[in-house]
Design an enzyme around this catalytic site. Structure first.
Site, PDB file in Angstrom:
ATOM      1  N   LYS A   3     -17.460  24.371   6.997  1.00 18.22           N
ATOM      2  CA  LYS A   3     -17.449  23.254   7.945  1.00 18.22           C
ATOM      3  C   LYS A   3     -16.343  22.293   7.499  1.00 18.22           C
ATOM      4  CE  LYS A   3     -22.580  23.318   7.586  1.00 18.22           C
ATOM      5  NZ  LYS A   3     -23.034  24.462   8.307  1.00 18.22           N
ATOM      6  N   TRP A  40     -28.820  32.697  10.559  1.00 18.89           N
ATOM      7  CA  TRP A  40     -28.969  31.233  10.518  1.00 18.89           C
ATOM      8  C   TRP A  40     -27.685  30.553  11.000  1.00 18.89           C
ATOM      9  CZ3 TRP A  40     -32.521  27.725  10.511  1.00 18.89           C
ATOM     10  CH2 TRP A  40     -32.361  26.486   9.902  1.00 18.89           C
ATOM     11  N   HIS A  56     -25.131  36.062   3.830  1.00 19.43           N
ATOM     12  CA  HIS A  56     -24.399  34.794   3.711  1.00 19.43           C
ATOM     13  C   HIS A  56     -23.747  34.710   2.329  1.00 19.43           C
ATOM     14  CE1 HIS A  56     -23.832  30.567   4.783  1.00 19.43           C
ATOM     15  NE2 HIS A  56     -24.299  30.208   3.593  1.00 19.43           N
ATOM     16  N   SER A 100     -19.551  28.297   4.156  1.00 17.98           N
ATOM     17  CA  SER A 100     -20.788  27.616   4.510  1.00 17.98           C
ATOM     18  C   SER A 100     -20.558  26.134   4.756  1.00 17.98           C
ATOM     19  CB  SER A 100     -21.803  27.869   3.392  1.00 17.98           C
ATOM     20  OG  SER A 100     -23.087  27.853   3.922  1.00 17.98           O
TER      21      SER A 100
HETATM   22  C1  GCU Z   1     -27.932  25.579   4.592  1.00 19.84           C
HETATM   23  C2  GCU Z   1     -27.499  24.839   5.828  1.00 19.84           C
HETATM   24  C3  GCU Z   1     -26.239  25.439   6.422  1.00 19.84           C
HETATM   25  C4  GCU Z   1     -25.167  25.550   5.368  1.00 19.84           C
HETATM   26  C5  GCU Z   1     -25.710  26.302   4.174  1.00 19.84           C
HETATM   27  C6  GCU Z   1     -24.771  26.366   2.978  1.00 19.84           C
HETATM   28  O1  GCU Z   1     -28.372  26.864   4.944  1.00 19.84           O
HETATM   29  O2  GCU Z   1     -28.565  24.841   6.745  1.00 19.84           O
HETATM   30  O3  GCU Z   1     -25.769  24.636   7.492  1.00 19.84           O
HETATM   31  O4  GCU Z   1     -24.018  26.164   5.892  1.00 19.84           O
HETATM   32  O5  GCU Z   1     -26.869  25.650   3.698  1.00 19.84           O
HETATM   33  O6  GCU Z   1     -23.912  25.525   2.807  1.00 19.84           O
HETATM   34  O7  GCU Z   1     -24.979  27.285   2.176  1.00 19.84           O
END
Ligand code: GCU
Length: 413
Positions: free
Chosen positions: A255, A342, A392, A251
């Protein structure tokens, strides 16, 4: 759980989930210089285009990382009888911006059945090292943590031990010949919009500097910096084969692993799990989370210049396929989850696919799939990919593929 609450909150209504409404877009060509000149050979990629793309990501997305400081470290404790005798557990304190200064804490498990130095998976965790395993010997983080749901408590308690264990199948990793090392991301930058003063960033200001410039780094940059400093430590640990360290993250930390792997070519392999917007998925594809949404909900993640693209993503000089291309020719694995709309699973695949011309120019097999593969059809070429059923998260299925991918691309010596 806390993270889930944040995720639900961030999934604003109004996001597009209709493939028919994604619209047309043109990706920048990773092999076309800003000057218009085409890159036709590996040397031009290496000496001209790669540095150009790296600079563009620094300027417009993640921010510039200052020159690394020399780390200092101390072995806090070591136990050879972890996991019922299968592993050695080490806890190491590292000063990532020099001593005196803030500390980060590495938790490691190394297989006892090793002959010589072992390859390692390195990743940041969300809840503190104590959340990774229900092991009472792990020191509980003293830093800010995201409060659990219905709570304002920002200090971790005993109750958080092992809370993230399902995402860190340490026994499975160790039994397959790999070590695992992790650091709490909050050691580098507390993950909230007011986290900057308590992060490592002000500690690295130049003499006289009082604030960040619009192109300067932010939380993702600080987290990625921490991964590189953890690698500095791993290079000094003779039980670790530092030439075979895979950096991974889930997540927002996916990144981060991509950005760390893009900047620091010592990482032998890079894994993104459900990294989504600002990670593996294409910014220009209007599906799920958008640049505007992420910059609004998480203003502390990217640099200030990135906000200028909130409503004009097509003007970005980069897109995320070029982030993957910065990792080339090193192996990269992109993991998506079917219910994680998402994060735009298809956009994650397309970013991998978009890096293919660079991987091929550099003599690898690139991305083996021509089309977005169906559920549970992992692609194991140099750019790897899978779409897992479910939500997720990081699961044993994901880890099983990461290990198979590492077995193939970071062969045992
Ligand atoms: C939120 C955010 C995402 C990210 C996620 C996470 O949903 O919008 O961009 O990847 O959190 O880190 O769990």
């Amino acid at each position: 759980m806390a993270l889930l609450a944040a995720t639900v909150w961030a999934q604003a209504p109004g996001a597009n989930y209709d493939e028919a409404k994604v619209g047309n877009f043109t990706l920048p060509d990773p092999l076309r210089m800003q000057s218009g000149q085409m890159v036709k050979d590996a040397a031009t990629w290496r000496t001209k285009r790669r540095p150009e793309i790296l600079r563009l990501f620094e300027e417009t997305v993640y921010g510039r990382t200052p020159a690394a400081r020399k780390i200092e470290y101390e072995m806090v404790n070591q136990a050879k009888d972890a996991l019922g005798g299968k592993a050695t557990r080490k806890q190491v304190t590292v000063w990532p911006v020099g001593r005196p200064g803030p500390t980060m804490h590495i938790l490691m498990y190394l297989p006892n059945a090793r002959k010589g130095a072992v390859p390692v998976f390195l990743g940041l965790n969300f809840g503190g090292n104590q959340a990774v395993q229900p092991d009472p010997a792990i020191a509980i983080t003293k830093n800010w943590v995201r409060p659990p749901r219905h709570s304002k408590e920002t200090r971790a308690t005993e109750a958080s031990r092992g809370a993230e264990a399902s995402r860190w199948p340490v026994e499975m990793i160790v039994s397959r010949g790999y070590g695992v090392a992790t650091v709490y991301y909050g050691d580098l930058f507390p993950d909230n919009k007011d986290g900057l003063p308590d992060s490592i960033i002000p500690k690295m200001y130049k003499p006289g500097q009082k604030a960040r410039a619009p192109e300067d780094w932010n939380a993702i940059g600080a987290w990625a910096y921490g991964l590189s400093r953890a690698l500095d430590y791993l290079e000094k640990d003779t039980d670790v084969d530092a030439k075979r360290v895979a950096v991974l993250g889930h997540s927002r930390l996916g990144k981060t692993s991509l950005w760390a792997g893009a900047q620091d070519e010592r990482f032998a392999l890079v894994i993104s799990n459900n990294s989504g917007e600002g990670g593996a998925s294409l910014a220009r594809r209007n599906f799920g989370e958008t640049v505007e949404r992420i910059n609004t909900a998480f203003p502390h993640w990217f640099n200030d210049n990135f906000k200028k693209y909130n409503t004009r993503v097509n003007d970005l000089p980069v897109d995320q396929h070029m982030l993957i291309a910065l990792i080339a020719p090193r192996p990269v694995y992109i993991a998506s989850a079917q219910e994680d709309q998402w994060a735009d699973p298809k956009g994650e695949f397309l970013a991998g696919k978009g890096a293919d011309p660079v991987y091929r120019l550099l003599g690898t097999d690139g991305m083996g799939a021509a089309q977005w593969p169906g559920v549970h059809q992992p692609v194991m070429t140099r750019i790897g990919y899978h779409l897992r059923a479910g939500k997720h998260d990081v699961t044993n299925y994901d880890w099983d593929q990461f290990i198979k991918f590492a077995d193939r691309h970071m062969p045992k010596r």
